[in-house]
Scaffold this active site. Structure first.
Site, PDB file in Angstrom:
ATOM      1  N   GLU A   1      -3.157   2.445  21.083  1.00 18.59           N
ATOM      2  CA  GLU A   1      -1.807   2.500  20.318  1.00 18.59           C
ATOM      3  C   GLU A   1      -1.985   2.644  18.663  1.00 18.59           C
ATOM      4  OE1 GLU A   1       2.993   1.300  20.225  1.00 18.59           O
ATOM      5  OE2 GLU A   1       1.304   0.067  21.446  1.00 18.59           O
TER       6      GLU A   1
ATOM      7  N   ALA B   1      -0.593  -7.880  18.949  1.00 20.63           N
ATOM      8  CA  ALA B   1      -0.981  -7.891  20.425  1.00 20.63           C
ATOM      9  C   ALA B   1      -0.765  -6.417  20.991  1.00 20.63           C
ATOM     10  CB  ALA B   1      -0.135  -9.012  21.254  1.00 20.63           C
ATOM     11  N   MET B   2      -1.044  -6.235  22.159  1.00 17.71           N
ATOM     12  CA  MET B   2      -0.918  -5.012  22.454  1.00 17.71           C
ATOM     13  C   MET B   2      -0.780  -4.910  24.271  1.00 17.71           C
ATOM     14  SD  MET B   2      -0.874  -1.791  22.240  1.00 17.71           S
ATOM     15  CE  MET B   2      -0.391  -0.650  23.554  1.00 17.71           C
TER      16      MET B   2
ATOM     17  N   HIS C   1       6.910 -10.747  24.501  1.00 21.94           N
ATOM     18  CA  HIS C   1       7.068  -9.514  24.191  1.00 21.94           C
ATOM     19  C   HIS C   1       6.279  -8.339  24.785  1.00 21.94           C
ATOM     20  CE1 HIS C   1       8.144  -6.442  20.990  1.00 21.94           C
ATOM     21  NE2 HIS C   1       6.981  -5.914  21.247  1.00 21.94           N
ATOM     22  N   GLU C   2       5.026  -8.884  24.922  1.00 20.21           N
ATOM     23  CA  GLU C   2       3.911  -8.047  25.467  1.00 20.21           C
ATOM     24  C   GLU C   2       4.245  -7.920  27.113  1.00 20.21           C
ATOM     25  OE1 GLU C   2       2.571  -6.182  23.432  1.00 20.21           O
ATOM     26  OE2 GLU C   2       2.992  -7.555  21.583  1.00 20.21           O
TER      27      GLU C   2
END
Length: 861
Positions: A120, A260-261, A295-296
């Site tokens: 991303e 993070a992703m 969140h992730e």
């Protein structure tokens, strides 16, 4: 740069030329010559005999169409055009890439010897030729072939096959049954320590949970694992959303541009956002890790199962998911503290972005480099827009909207309008005017006037909204304005007005509206824009006594903190504007500060926030031309006065209160207030020497850092010794040393710049690592205004010098740390000239990256 990069426009969006249902990838891993074989079928959406695919920094080995070698292609600067193809065909492309040479940390690269991807927003094009855009969704089957020195070969989805190849290689095949865009692809290969656990979903499915960390860090992994389990449980309970794969993996790596992703089933994290124990991580770190893990994970539905049609819609997933992670933290912890955190981010960073050259809507309409729009506007203001919808619709209505959103769009790539339409349709609410929030930029202002009519016992609140100077939206916004009315005894007056939303929210839909409240016996004190119900500047002529009253009695802890912030700001402004040789604190501020300690809230961490003077960035937003020196001096003076005023209370609390050393909310709150006490006491005549030594020798990192920060801020004689001891103790742990670098960078001593420059040669510092750069130079530029904004311009030069190097090494990181230079027009002429000189110097770089070009061009032009 030979040619000016061209912006892409939201208005120019076109659907993809072809659809791809399934992608088969095989990786033969090698540091210098990784081979990637991609096989997929393309089906044209219209009659055309060619296809263009995205690709950068790829060596093409072979290309086959329907199984046969195909020579009718043209290599482009950013992709490949394949000619003479039928409407539907099978494509096989083999490319070669060099992960070892990839310092941009996009695509496939090496992080301390482990293979890692970050795709991303547009990193997949550095792996193979494909449609690297979020509206091409496909299922993936991935085979990773690598040396047995890399025991873990990971990718998205569920593992379906594995085996050995000869004596020294093995393979693992992964299959993701859920369609996803290329930006959610992930691959990790390495030798890690593994923490394994499980989670049983509400429907009874057992999900294997795995957390991979660098060797030797297993003791720092349990908190992240617990945070993941809490996240999964919360999403089921609050949003009725259940996890869908058989396995969920997190890998922590040290070289990562972001926090993070959320790659489907295989999250890749910056190690700073995973690793924690009390000896190495602060209480704040624990909170941040829990929030980011949440969140992730929440992206699994809001981002993965339903994703963005195009990158202009980024806030569709990020604004919504930030709102969800904020609610997660608030439900599990202190709602008031989490709201203070969120508003501080808005006031300190987002308002500044709104007022600067990079101002943009939460749904941008044009972009050169998409990485530049991973911003506090898209994320944090985007979350505030989602929160406003929640405020207007209520929890039940919002959940109905979420359910309809997933029912309509699961497995699709959609737009922000699709989300708002689901909210509107599910609740039969007209949100057409509300959609203007997605187009406007700049911070709107709410001007408020009030009038009490004792004869009729009515109280009027008149609201007027005005747009920022360059806002493209001029029509009135739909703004929820939450209020509370307090009587003279501090009791909330019951409001019976029929059109109040959720019992306390006025709906402002016109440029000017007046709201009348009846049966009001005496003039009340209004709490306006309660809990920051809209991302606006509030202009109301509060008296100091009214603010003091709100700070003592408002039912919302957040509203009390807000009143304190305004009182502090009034005081700071008076100091900045004063020509008197001595200045003293107002009686109202002094009274309420003492009252705070004499009537402590149950949550002591909130008291620590109440007595904290606003920072430079928050305060500077109130000036057209920022008075750097006067503002820094005023902040220092007020902190000194607060310390002297509260000294006996600070001493009493600090010396008589102890935490048990645990992670309970009570222990965390005690440490927060004790650290604030020590910070202030170091500015008084009270001898803190023994306390600094005791805290600095603590095995709790929050306590230890509290001592170092207090000593440095007060320029205490112990500060150098404490910093040297910390360096000697922790130079083996890079994440801990990041905290030390940040402390060095925020030291307000005139020697700070020389110290920062000398630390480039510190054994722990590495310019190729984003964490190191952010901790040292990022902290200096963002959080040390006294030294960064030195009148001689050395601070600006230091930042620009590093950006020159990062432009080649890691353009994304360079673009992220340049922000403090961009708003140069807000400063005096001398500082403007010196900042502009550095920007012009950067603009003249011959191979300036798109990431930097876009920001510098907007700042200068």
């Amino acid at each position: 740069m030979t040619q000016k990069p061209q912006a892409k426009l939201l208005a120019d969006y076109q659907p993809p030329s072809h659809q791809v249902e399934h992608l088969d990838l095989t990786f033969h891993l090698s540091p210098k010559q990784t081979r990637v074989i991609a096989k997929y079928s393309l089906c044209a959406n219209s009659e055309q005999s060619y296809v263009e695919l995205d690709g950068i920094d790829l060596k093409l080995i072979s290309l086959k169409v329907n199984g046969q070698p195909h020579a009718q292609y043209t290599l482009l600067v950013d992709g490949i055009r394949i000619d003479s193809v039928p409407a539907s065909f099978d494509l096989e492309i083999e490319t070669e890439i060099a992960p070892e040479l990839n310092t941009s940390l996009e695509g496939l690269y090496l992080s301390d010897g482990a293979y890692c991807t970050q795709c991303e927003a547009e990193g997949f094009r550095k792996i193979t030729y494909f449609f690297d855009r979020p509206d091409v969704l496909a299922t993936y089957r991935v085979t990773v072939i690598g040396s047995k020195d890399f025991p873990f070969l990971l990718s998205n989805g569920n593992q379906v096959d594995s085996g050995t190849i000869g004596d020294d290689k093995h393979f693992v095949t992964w299959e993701d049954p859920f369609k996803k865009p290329s930006y959610l692809f992930a691959l990790v290969a390495g030798d890690f320590d593994k923490l394994e656990d499980k989670f049983v979903t509400k429907s009874g499915k057992e999900v294997k949970l795995q957390l991979f960390v660098d060797k030797g860090n297993l003791s720092k992994a349990p908190h992240a694992m617990t945070s993941l389990q809490k996240s999964m449980k919360w999403d089921e309970e609050r949003f009725n959303l259940e996890y869908d794969l058989d396995i969920y993996m997190i890998v922590a790596v040290d070289f990562f541009n972001m926090g993070a992703m959320e790659n489907k089933g295989l999250n890749v994290f910056n190690s700073a956002c995973v690793l924690a124990n009390q000896e190495t991580a602060t209480d704040r770190d624990y909170h941040v890790i829990e929030s980011i893990v949440g969140h992730e994970y929440f992206h699994n539905w809001t981002g993965n199962r339903v994703t963005c049609r195009d990158w202009f819609q980024l806030s569709l997933k990020e604004g919504l998911t930030v709102f969800r992670d904020q609610e997660f933290s608030s439900d599990l912890g202190s709602r008031a503290l989490n709201r203070i955190d969120a508003v501080n981010a808005m006031r300190t960073h987002q308002f500044a972005e709104d007022a600067g050259p990079m101002a943009h809507p939460i749904r941008p309409e044009k972009v050169i480099e998409m990485n530049n729009f991973y911003t506090v506007t898209v994320y944090n203001k985007g979350a505030e827009v989602i929160r406003m919808m929640h405020t207007l619709l209520g929890e039940q209505g919002f959940q109905q909207g979420m359910s309809l959103y997933f029912e309509r769009h699961d497995g699709q790539a959609v737009t922000c309008d699709d989300f708002v339409n689901a909210m509107a349709d599910a609740t039969n609410t007209n949100l057409n005017q509300f959609k203007l929030w997605y187009q406007q930029f700049g911070t709107p202002t709410l001007n408020v006037s009030t009038k009490f009519q004792p004869e009729s016992k009515t109280y009027e609140i008149e609201l007027t909204q005005t747009h920022a100077k360059n806002d493209p939206v001029t029509a009135p916004l739909h703004i929820p304005v939450a209020i509370e009315l307090l009587d003279g005894q501090g009791q909330a007056i019951e409001l019976s007005k029929a059109d109040l939303k959720q019992g306390r929210v006025l709906e402002l839909t016109q440029a000017n509206q007046t709201f009348i409240f009846e049966n009001i016996e005496a003039e009340p004190i209004p709490v306006l824009l309660e809990d920051f119900s809209a991302p606006c500047l509030l202009k109301y002529d509060y008296s100091l006594s009214q603010l003091s009253h709100i700070a003592k009695y408002a039912s919302s802890y957040y509203a009390r903190w807000e009143a304190m912030q305004i009182l502090f700001t009034h005081q700071i402004r008076s100091y900045v504007e004063s020509t008197e040789p001595t200045q003293s604190m107002t009686e109202e501020l002094a009274s309420v500060l003492v009252s705070m300690f004499e009537n402590k809230p149950a949550d002591l961490a909130i008291l620590a926030e109440y007595i904290s003077v606003p920072n430079f960035d928050t305060l500077s937003g109130g000036y057209d031309v920022v008075p750097v020196d006067a503002l820094c001096n005023a902040i220092a003076l007020l902190e000194q006065q607060v310390a002297q005023l509260l000294e006996k209370h600070l001493v009493a609390f600090y010396t008589s209160t102890h935490d048990s050393g645990g992670l309970s909310s009570k222990d965390v709150a005690i440490r927060a207030l004790k650290n604030k006490c020590l910070y202030y006491l170091a500015l008084t005549q009270f001898d803190v020497t023994s306390h600094l030594i005791e805290q600095a020798s603590s095995t709790n990192m929050t306590t230890k850092l509290g001592a170092l920060k207090s000593a440095l801020n007060a320029q205490h004689t112990l500060s150098t010794k404490l910093m040297e001891e910390f360096d000697a103790q922790w130079s083996h742990d890079l994440l801990v040393m990041d905290k030390w670098f940040a402390l060095q960078a925020t030291n307000q001593s005139d020697k700070c710049i020389d110290v920062v420059l000398s630390l480039y040669s510190h054994p722990c510092f590495d310019k190729s690592n984003p964490n190191r750069v952010r901790s040292l130079v990022g902290s200096f530029a963002r959080s040390n205004p006294k030294q960064f904004h030195r009148a001689d311009g050395r601070g600006y030069e230091l930042l620009a010098d590093l950006i020159v190097e990062l432009n080649e090494l890691n353009p994304q990181n360079a673009s992220r740390i340049i922000t403090p230079l961009l708003s140069y027009k807000r400063f005096d002429q001398n500082r403007q000239d010196k900042m502009r000189t550095q920007l012009e110097r950067l603009a003249a770089i011959s191979d300036l990256s798109d990431d930097l070009f876009e920001k510098i061009d907007r700042a200068l032009n």
